[in-house]
Design an enzyme around this catalytic site. Sequence first.
Site, PDB file in Angstrom:
ATOM      1  CG  HIS A 185     -14.159  -1.539 -27.413  1.00 32.81           C
ATOM      2  ND1 HIS A 185     -14.203  -1.431 -28.786  1.00 32.81           N
ATOM      3  CD2 HIS A 185     -15.457  -1.472 -27.003  1.00 32.81           C
ATOM      4  CE1 HIS A 185     -15.456  -1.309 -29.182  1.00 32.81           C
ATOM      5  NE2 HIS A 185     -16.248  -1.327 -28.122  1.00 32.81           N
ATOM      6  CB  CYS A 201     -18.617  -0.923 -25.730  1.00 33.17           C
ATOM      7  SG  CYS A 201     -18.983  -2.504 -24.934  1.00 33.17           S
TER       8      CYS A 201
END
Length: 226
Positions: A185, A201
């Site tokens: 992301h 992440c």
Amino acid sequence: MGNNGPSRRAFLLGAASFGGLALSGCSAMVGNRQITVPNLLPAIISPYYLQIYGAMPEERFPVPAVDLNKVDQRYLRTEVDDPTGEKPGTIVVETSARFLYLVQDNGTAIRYGVGIGRDGFTWSGRGSIGRKAQWPTWYPPASMMQRQPETREFAGGMPGGMNNPLGARAMYIYRNGVDTIYRIHGTREYWSIGKAVSSGCVRLINQDVIDLYSRVSVGTPIIVRG
């Protein structure tokens, strides 16, 4: 590579704009190969990088330009000889080197700098992109809400926007058809690229995640090497 893609010539011109002041770099393992990535002095920024990391006012939530003096130059997007040995179209994340590679079909790869999760919150293995989203809604995982009670405010989801932790784009990593809860992301905190500060992440500068998002599709294989 397309109009927005990096090129060796552009990268070399970018390096030349530093007056040849490439410093000795850091070494890192990529697969079974050791590579050296030079540190480039940030005093003069290549016009090429000023362009690709410029403001994006056309986005639903306008993305500001990146202050490239706050980004380690080795982590800027560029094209390199493919060091991964994987088939074209594969995403390879080398967490130790803080790089994400998108393997091309001509023996090269597009390399992006990434930030990764802190020790204890990292994930590795093989999977695929199971879903993609622009300006995605963020749902804090249950484990995060236990560790950080303040995130419970967003248990029902935080709408997309510049303050959203997932940034401008998200690509959701699935394994065997099941969401791993790990994502590739964007982030507005571009100064954090190259560091391990998130909760697991793989994050990219917003301009980079928008570029990567445009090049991959649902089903794209991904390998995260811890």
